[in-house]
Write an enzyme that holds these catalytic residues in place. Structure first.
Site, PDB file in Angstrom:
ATOM      1  N   SER A  58     -51.460   0.317   6.889  1.00 13.66           N
ATOM      2  CA  SER A  58     -52.134   1.460   7.510  1.00 13.66           C
ATOM      3  C   SER A  58     -53.126   1.045   8.589  1.00 13.66           C
ATOM      4  O   SER A  58     -53.472   1.854   9.455  1.00 13.66           O
ATOM      5  CB  SER A  58     -52.849   2.297   6.437  1.00 13.66           C
ATOM      6  OG  SER A  58     -53.730   1.493   5.670  1.00 13.66           O
ATOM      7  N   HIS A  72     -60.488   2.174   7.035  1.00 13.52           N
ATOM      8  CA  HIS A  72     -59.883   2.625   8.291  1.00 13.52           C
ATOM      9  C   HIS A  72     -60.959   2.957   9.326  1.00 13.52           C
ATOM     10  O   HIS A  72     -62.139   3.052   8.998  1.00 13.52           O
ATOM     11  CB  HIS A  72     -58.977   3.833   8.022  1.00 13.52           C
ATOM     12  CG  HIS A  72     -57.881   3.535   7.041  1.00 13.52           C
ATOM     13  ND1 HIS A  72     -57.994   3.840   5.701  1.00 13.52           N
ATOM     14  CD2 HIS A  72     -56.673   2.941   7.207  1.00 13.52           C
ATOM     15  CE1 HIS A  72     -56.889   3.443   5.067  1.00 13.52           C
ATOM     16  NE2 HIS A  72     -56.075   2.895   5.958  1.00 13.52           N
ATOM     17  N   ASP A  74     -64.436   6.218   3.109  1.00 12.35           N
ATOM     18  CA  ASP A  74     -63.372   5.288   3.480  1.00 12.35           C
ATOM     19  C   ASP A  74     -63.962   4.257   4.441  1.00 12.35           C
ATOM     20  O   ASP A  74     -64.195   4.548   5.619  1.00 12.35           O
ATOM     21  CB  ASP A  74     -62.220   6.050   4.149  1.00 12.35           C
ATOM     22  CG  ASP A  74     -61.084   5.136   4.591  1.00 12.35           C
ATOM     23  OD1 ASP A  74     -61.232   3.904   4.531  1.00 12.35           O
ATOM     24  OD2 ASP A  74     -60.034   5.663   5.018  1.00 12.35           O
TER      25      ASP A  74
END
EC number: 2.3.1.-
Length: 487
Positions: free
Chosen positions: A216, A465, A462
């Site tokens: 990702s 990312h 998060d």
């Protein structure tokens, strides 16, 4: 009699031998011939004009627009009709003439419309300036430097102007109030990165494929690259399609694609499903890469990575047997050992399948996490939440938990191959960017975080990312620099 001052209908329904009507007819011939040759000169692609019944000049006589018009207008009226049998016969059937004009005019108009559309596209893409791009010296270390605040040149695009960004990375749209994280530019110590020009990169990608392969974080970088190049592509000339593990962004006018292929471990694993891969019990097949690799063949620029999916356990589960045969038994081995096996399998695939004269290969080092604010001496912080500036003290020793054992494996393998692989050393410079993560301004399991979840960053932030525009744009500036320097 002054027939040139009178107005006549374009088409007559009958013709007699009287002088007045013959004069009218000749005038019609002259006017109509001028009209047709005007069309001819307007679009020289319509070659059939020279053979049209109303043309009094033979095809080999038509050199410019003055010649046929002069010949017609200086002839006496009677002589004009007398020497133009095709005209005389055509006028006897006005409906036939009208159909002929329609047959000529419609293709001309269609051709003109196409030409205007092409001009609009070229005009849209020509908005970038044409100044030369200054390339850094070949020997310059691009990855050693500092972060410089620059709100004039960065961000390189606007979040709300890139329709292809997913909700995972659109931090401003998701409620983030500060935007300074978008304004930091990486400045190498001994040189400078070239000014990013989307048109220049697209020219290098013309008739080519660029593919990001990995997890990702590589998808994060792929989204950044899509936004970087799409800014100079007019609406309707770009598209995004997703099929299974492959996502393809296409730029029609350059016949170029920027693609992403989901393979979080590069080799086969039980996490290869592009939609259902949130598996805690992750199992890999370190020597099995062909199922993925067949999708990488023939690509012109390959950008690989694998890291974050290795970090949820200290030991990796390695399958005994095959997923295809339904085997479920596995053994657990140390993370660096398993990583080395995977990297060797990947390296073997590169050497067996890559033609360095056609394909350029990149491998991106680890994208770091920022989980504990004490790592950068902020006792009042909660993970990466509420961080608004990078770590600016470049001499301050700190560690954010990056597994540099895997870094060493990746660096050594890429440098040992017979096929050139460009190692994108993004790890250390990214460790300074505690401010650039999506934090609570993102989605989880496909859904936007609720206000209650956003208020609990210790659970939901998060810190893996990155927001876009943001740090991954810098990673792509390294790619851009290498591509325009070498091609």
């Amino acid at each position: 009699m002054q027939p040139w001052r009178r107005k006549f209908p374009l088409f007559e329904t009958g013709v007699t031998m009287k002088q007045r009507k013959n004069s009218n007819l000749s005038i019609f011939v002259v006017v109509f011939s001028v009209f047709l040759f005007g069309i001819f000169m307007y679009n020289e692609d319509v070659k059939s004009i020279a053979e049209f019944p109303f043309s009094t000049s033979k095809p080999h006589d038509v050199h410019d627009e003055a010649t046929p018009i002069t010949e017609i207008t200086t002839l006496p009226v009677q002589e004009s009709i007398k020497n133009s049998d095709p005209i005389q016969e055509s006028i006897k059937n006005a409906d036939s003439v009208q159909d002929s004009v329609k047959d000529v005019a419609e293709p001309v108009q269609e051709e003109v419309s196409k030409t205007e559309e092409v001009k609009k596209i070229e005009l849209f893409a020509a908005t970038e300036d044409e100044e030369d791009v200054e390339l850094p010296p070949e020997e310059c270390d691009l990855f050693t430097g500092e972060w410089v605040f620059d709100n004039e040149t960065h961000p390189l695009y606007k979040e709300d102007q890139c329709e292809f960004l997913t909700a995972q990375v659109t931090c401003m749209r998701n409620g983030r109030r500060d935007s300074l994280y978008q304004n930091w530019r990486w400045q190498p110590r001994d040189c400078s990165l070239p000014k990013f020009k989307a048109k220049l990169l697209l020219e290098k990608l013309r008739n080519k494929r660029m593919m990001f392969v990995g997890d990702s974080l590589n998808r994060n970088q792929w989204e950044s690259m899509v936004c970087l190049v799409q800014s100079v592509v007019p609406p309707g000339r770009k598209s995004l399609n997703k099929t299974g593990s492959l996502s393809v962004f296409r730029v029609e006018d350059y016949n170029a694609t920027v693609e992403f292929y989901w393979a979080p471990f590069l080799v086969e694993s039980n996490s290869d499903d592009p939609n259902m891969h949130s598996i805690l019990n992750r199992i890999i097949m370190p020597e099995s890469i062909e199922k993925h690799g067949v999708n990488w063949k023939g690509v012109d620029f390959l950008v690989f990575n694998t890291y974050i999916w290795w970090m949820n356990t200290f030991a990796m589960k390695v399958l005994r047997g095959s997923f295809d045969k339904g085997d479920t038994e596995y053994e657990e081995i140390e993370r660096p050992v398993a990583y080395r096996r995977v990297m060797r399998t990947w390296g073997d695939w590169v050497e067996r399948n890559i033609d360095p004269l056609r394909t350029t290969v990149f491998f991106a080092s680890m994208s770091p996490l920022h989980i504990k604010s004490l790592d950068w001496e902020n006792p009042d912080g909660i993970k990466c939440a509420l961080e608004t500036t990078p770590i600016l003290n470049m001499s301050m020793p700190f560690s954010v938990g990056t597994d540099y054992r895997l870094f060493s494996v990746a660096e050594n393998v890429t440098h040992s191959l017979n096929v050139p692989v460009y190692f994108l050393n993004i790890t250390k410079l990214s460790e300074y960017r505690k401010d650039a993560h999506t934090s609570v301004h993102t989605i989880r399991q496909g859904k936007m975080l609720t206000p209650e979840q956003q208020a609990d960053p210790n659970t939901y932030a998060d810190c893996i990312h990155w927001c876009l525009p943001g740090l991954p744009d810098t990673w792509n500036e390294f790619l851009y620099t290498r591509i325009i320097s070498r091609s």
